[in-house]
Design an enzyme around this catalytic site. Structure first.
Site, PDB file in Angstrom:
ATOM      1  N   GLU A  34     -60.187  -3.679  39.616  1.00  0.00           N
ATOM      2  CA  GLU A  34     -60.943  -4.691  38.874  1.00  0.00           C
ATOM      3  C   GLU A  34     -62.453  -4.499  38.981  1.00  0.00           C
ATOM      4  O   GLU A  34     -63.187  -5.397  39.368  1.00  0.00           O
ATOM      5  CB  GLU A  34     -60.525  -6.091  39.342  1.00  0.00           C
ATOM      6  CG  GLU A  34     -59.089  -6.404  38.955  1.00  0.00           C
ATOM      7  CD  GLU A  34     -58.611  -7.758  39.437  1.00  0.00           C
ATOM      8  OE1 GLU A  34     -57.958  -8.464  38.668  1.00  0.00           O
ATOM      9  OE2 GLU A  34     -58.878  -8.104  40.606  1.00  0.00           O
ATOM     10  N   GLU A  48     -50.199  -5.366  38.582  1.00  0.00           N
ATOM     11  CA  GLU A  48     -50.060  -6.712  39.139  1.00  0.00           C
ATOM     12  C   GLU A  48     -49.311  -7.544  38.111  1.00  0.00           C
ATOM     13  O   GLU A  48     -49.678  -7.566  36.935  1.00  0.00           O
ATOM     14  CB  GLU A  48     -51.423  -7.352  39.439  1.00  0.00           C
ATOM     15  CG  GLU A  48     -52.175  -6.714  40.592  1.00  0.00           C
ATOM     16  CD  GLU A  48     -53.525  -7.378  40.861  1.00  0.00           C
ATOM     17  OE1 GLU A  48     -53.699  -8.553  40.452  1.00  0.00           O
ATOM     18  OE2 GLU A  48     -54.393  -6.724  41.464  1.00  0.00           O
TER      19      GLU A  48
END
Length: 1007
Positions: free
Chosen positions: A465, A532
């Site tokens: 991220e 995820e």
């Protein structure tokens, strides 16, 4: 080393300016290297205890300065540190009374306190001044010595006996320095200035508790004059995966003449597989061993071989090193990943290094528990989110068999994602800023150098991220050139497709299954993984089956649930979350996303994962077994199967062990041996279970790996037995018989007394319930706002009518209510009471006028808190919901009512699905609730839904009653994410639809 400080030139003075310079991230460090183990003798190797390693773990001295103004020149040999306190290493400072732990997710810890931008750091920068005294082990006296910090958050300046040693920043890979010339035989003084923040903090914005300290081991490493500095072992398969090839590249500190080596490859029994001997003439030793008779490594069959490298001088052994290897090929072909020729599916979980008492200073016991529990739950893969773990973890993954995504310690989430998920990469790092290239690339290099020999690691990840940019493109290029035997991953390019080539995998986070399917059905160029998904926050992981169903597409290669363990910190015997330490800013309970609770007890979600991740897919239909073997390398004959017959929840038959032989990837249908069952005997369950045939390191022989059942449903129907006496008075209706009395209020419309054998069971008025204590997913999806009209609708129901009808074998009491919500008709409850005190309750919800969702429909009952034990026949043993039924099976289960409360942050919990009967009791007796021709959902808890929703922590709840919620239905719990995604439509309740609850209440007489 940075591109500012020339590596060949030693730096002798520390400079605080390094803290804010992204181009200075290591000073005087030695090159990163493999994590092989070295010993001084054969005996040491066999015992596993090396005299070449001296631990400095234990009690250190510390001065802690919250404002960063520590004692001046504390590193000097003659500095008086008598006022310093004691601290444990390894350990997080904040858990030992130095500073406070702070939990934030995306935002940086200083957000709102100071307006700073990369590479600036907060003006309030806590400083820990560590001191450790030690004597040097005798084995070190004649050798070169390095000092290694395995993990330090965040920036460390190091001195030894007053001499500056070096500087390091990467918190999760070693910082190692040569210290030979600074050492004394006795009374050495090691000093470390550890700053919580540096420019590196912009690259360490992971979703975890922000804690500092020397949280991994500190050691001295002795290096003989012949010493293995670095070892690269490439263990692959040839000849259709039947033979092994070992490519050896060794970097040897070569300071002696007449040197030689011997390399051995030994199997798990210690038998010699291959050997090579030769002279050492330079620092580089390279050769290949081919056609080795080896067995392939996989998570299913983690066959390991030990490589031993002996270094001799004039025939005398100076050092022997060892490294476990697994022979395997991991390839990317035509957009699909293959392990040893087989398409792989990752059935994974993300995992933080976390211990509720120790923070990130986790133990070997923690690791082994995690790995064994993962294996027992059919999890075959783990993503090290979002940093390299302790070396030991990879050795254990090699040994037990888990596939690993190893991820560089790089996350800059808060530099580009703003409130509401808005993207603004205006000051994103590293992005395209070449000032950050060295630091970013060093994090990947450090990880790869240390971990390169571990068979379990299949994928290198650049970080997490951190958006995208040219720096990531450069990092990706390095990884692929440095290691073509693995696949390179980075999810962040989904935010800027200009850099799509910076990943070999199409990796996304929290994409709904339908969105993933669109990718898979439109000529996918890359393999897809959900790096995820299935956000496991609180009561969650609903409809995981929608994702596992995607395995039918070749390019879908699995995913990693977020995440493994709740990050709750223990204090005074309670588990706490963000904000509980007065930490601000904070993201509160968002640290509780685990499949297991913070104290390493399993949550009910894990049973669901085990069922859906199973490699043996079982289905029982018409008495036959449909079996699909999704193992890659294991024949189904490696398991034994049992068929069991249950009648009304009781085991009446179990077969002998059966074997069904299917090769990996094959499917088959098998006839099963069942005894005859008379139709009138009751509800029949035909169950098949699959078990381990032999002991494995993670479970014993007989462990159940998969199961399935077919139910010949036969729900009980109420049949009244005799009519009770009726007393129709002004204010109440009384019904009584032998040893029971029931009183209905004509004013309230509810039963106000329920007595059996003289004992009162109703402690408060019953109520309709249309609500549940909001789950984390409910809150994130906005259901608290959208469905608020239902929260107190039942509490404020208004009686419209009550009447009584006498029948031949029973008495009917009929009630009608209106709600503060517009309905299509009256809300009614009918009670049919017979002469034995049994009450058949039928509650009818006519449907609402307005469109929308209904959280639940049923009745709430407050019973005596002394009813502390339960026994029921239904799906179990865990709580279940319409979108999380898998992993629960029909049977009779029992326990303590308080155990029905799962220790999430307080929210909906404890529901049992497909209940046939449910008993609540103490030593005096109790009540039984029975389904009446329809499935029943029921929960029994020490707390009401209103209490649960009002509490922030479980320990705040008080037990005044035993609360029963009997429901005709409840919506699913969801789990695609916890910040917006709704429960899937098929698991929602349409508020406009009529619903009916039917159950029977009767006394439970204990024999």
């Amino acid at each position: 080393m940075s591109n500012k400080l020339v590596k060949e030139k030693r730096v002798d003075q520390a400079d605080l300016a390094w803290l804010t310079d992204p181009e200075v991230y290591e000073v005087n460090t030695i090159p990163p290297h493999s994590d092989h183990e070295s010993f001084q003798s054969q005996e040491e190797l066999e015992e596993g205890k090396s005299s070449l390693v001296q631990s400095l773990d234990g009690d250190w001295l510390i001065d802690y300065a919250e404002n960063g103004q520590g004692p001046v020149n504390f590193y000097a040999e003659d500095f008086d540190d008598s006022n310093f306190k004691s601290v444990k290493v390894p350990g997080n400072l904040e858990l030992q009374g130095f500073g406070q732990p702070q939990y934030v997710n995306v935002q940086y810890p200083w957000d709102g306190s100071e307006e700073i931008f990369p590479p600036q750091i907060p003006s309030k920068n806590p400083l820990a001044s560590y001191v450790r005294y030690f004597d040097l082990d005798e084995a070190f006296w004649d050798k070169e010595v390095s000092l290694k910090f395995d993990g330090a958050a965040t920036a460390i300046y190091v001195w030894l006996n007053g001499h500056f040693v070096g500087y390091g920043e990467d918190s999760f890979t070693p910082s190692e320095f040569m210290v030979t010339k600074f050492l004394k035989k006795e009374n050495n003084r090691l000093a470390v200035a550890l700053y919580k923040y540096s420019s590196a903090s912009w690259l360490e914005d992971q979703d975890f508790w922000r804690m500092s300290g020397l949280f991994r081991s500190v050691t001295l490493q002795a290096k003989p004059r012949l010493h293995l500095e670095d070892l690269k072992l490439t263990a692959s398969l040839t000849d259709n995966y039947q033979k092994g090839k070992l490519e050896v590249e060794a970097n040897i500190a070569y300071r002696l003449p007449n040197a030689s080596f011997k390399l051995e490859v030994r199997d798990s029994e210690g038998d010699l597989v291959a050997e090579k001997l030769g002279p050492i003439r330079s620092e580089q030793l390279e050769f290949t061993l081919a056609d080795l008779p080896v067995a392939a490594w996989s998570a299913e069959k983690p066959n390991l071989y030990q490589v031993r490298l002996y270094l001799y001088q004039a025939g005398s052994l100076l050092e022997v090193s060892r490294q476990e290897v697994g022979f395997r090929n991991f390839e990317l072909k035509d957009g699909i990943m293959y392990l040893n020729g087989q398409r792989i599916v990752f059935k994974g979980a993300n995992r933080h290094e976390f211990d509720s008492k120790l923070g990130r200073a986790i133990t070997e016991e923690d690791m082994i528990w995690d790995i064994k529990t993962m294996k027992r739950s059919n999890i075959n893969a783990v993503r090290c989110s979002h940093y390299p773990n302790q070396s030991l973890f990879y050795r254990l993954c090699d040994k037990y068999g888990l596939y690993v995504i190893d991820e560089a310690n790089l996350e800059s989430h808060g530099t580009w994602e703003k409130v509401g998920g808005h993207e603004d990469p205006s000051f994103n790092v590293p992005g395209d800023d070449q000032h950050w290239l060295g630091a970013s690339l060093s994090r990947v290099k450090n990880m790869m150098a240390r971990d390169k020999n571990h068979a379990s690691i299949l994928i290198w990840s650049l970080g997490n991220e951190s958006y995208a940019g040219t720096v990531f493109a450069q990092m990706a290029d390095y990884v692929r050139k440095a290691d073509p035997t693995r696949v390179q991953h980075y999810e962040g390019v989904t935010h800027n497709r200009k850099f799509d080539d910076a990943t070999q995998i199409e990796s996304r986070m929290y994409a709904p299954a339908k969105v993933i399917e669109e990718y898979l059905t439109n000529k996918p160029a890359k393999p897809f993984i959900s790096v995820e998904y299935a956000h496991a926050m609180g009561n969650s992981v609903g409809d995981l089956a929608a994702y596992t169903a995607l395995e039918k597409y070749p390019h879908y290669q699995g995913g990693f649930i977020w995440d493994w363990i709740d990050q709750g910190l223990e204090k005074d015997g309670h588990l706490l979350y963000g904000g509980d330490f007065d930490d601000r800013p904070t993201d509160y309970e968002f640290c509780g996303n685990g499949l297991v609770f913070a104290d390493r007890t399993e949550s009910p979600k894990l049973a669901n994962v085990k069922a859906l991740y199973a490699n043996l897919k079982l289905e029982v239909k018409d008495g036959q077994l449909f079996l699909k073997n999704d193992n890659l390398f294991t024949n189904s004959s490696s398991y034994y199967f049992l068929t069991s017959l249950l009648v009304d929840g009781k085991l009446t038959y179990q077969s002998r062990p059966l074997t069904f032989g299917l090769e990996p990837g094959e499917s088959g249908t098998f006839a099963l041996p069942w005894p005859e069952v008379a139709d009138e005997k009751g509800e029949v369950v035909y169950r098949v279970t699959a078990h381990l045939k032999e002991d494995l390191p993670w479970a014993d022989e007989g462990f159940t790996v998969a199961e399935a059942e077919e139910v010949a449903q036969k729900l009980p129907e109420f049949k009244p037995e005799g009519r009770p006496d009726l007393v129709d008075s002004d204010y109440n209706l009384g019904l009584k018989g032998n040893n029971f009395q029931i009183l209905f209020s004509k004013v309230k419309g509810w039963p106000v007394s329920l007595k059996y054998a003289g004992r009162e069971y109703l402690k408060r008025l019953p109520e309709f319930t249309f609500w549940r204590a909001l789950t984390d997913n409910d809150r994130g999806a906005g259901y608290g706002y959208d469905l608020a009209r239902w929260e107190n609708a039942g509490k404020y129901a208004r009686l419209k009518d009550i009447s009584c009808e006498v029948k031949e074998d029973s008495v009917l009491v009929k009630t009608a209510f209106t709600l503060p919500v517009a309905l299509k008709g009256d809300l009614t409850v009918t009670y049919e009471v017979d002469g034995r005190g049994k009450i058949a309750v039928t509650a009818d919800f006519p449907g609402a006028e307005e469109a929308g969702l209904l959280p639940a429909f049923g009745l709430n009952l407050a019973l005596p808190k002394e009813l502390t034990d339960y026994r029921y026949y239904g799906l179990g043993p865990n709580e279940s919901y319409p979108d999380r039924l898998e992993g629960n099976y029909l049977g009779i289960y029992q326990g303590a009512v308080k155990k029905n409360f799962s220790p999430y942050r307080p929210q909906e919990t404890g529901n049992r699905s497909k209940v046939r009967w449910y008993q609540l009791f103490d030593e005096k007796g109790g009540l039984e609730f029975t389904a009446n021709g329809a499935d029943l959902n029921l929960s029994a808890l020490p707390y009401s839904a209103a209490q649960i929703e009002a509490a922030d922590h479980a320990f705040e709840l008080t037990n005044n009653y035993t609360w029963v919620r009997a429901l005709s239905a409840q919506m699913g719990v969801g789990g695609d994410d916890s910040w917006g995604q709704k429960v899937h439509p098929e698991f929602c309740l349409d508020a406009q639809k009529a619903r009916q609850l039917r159950l029977v209440i009767q006394p439970l007489l204990l024999k």
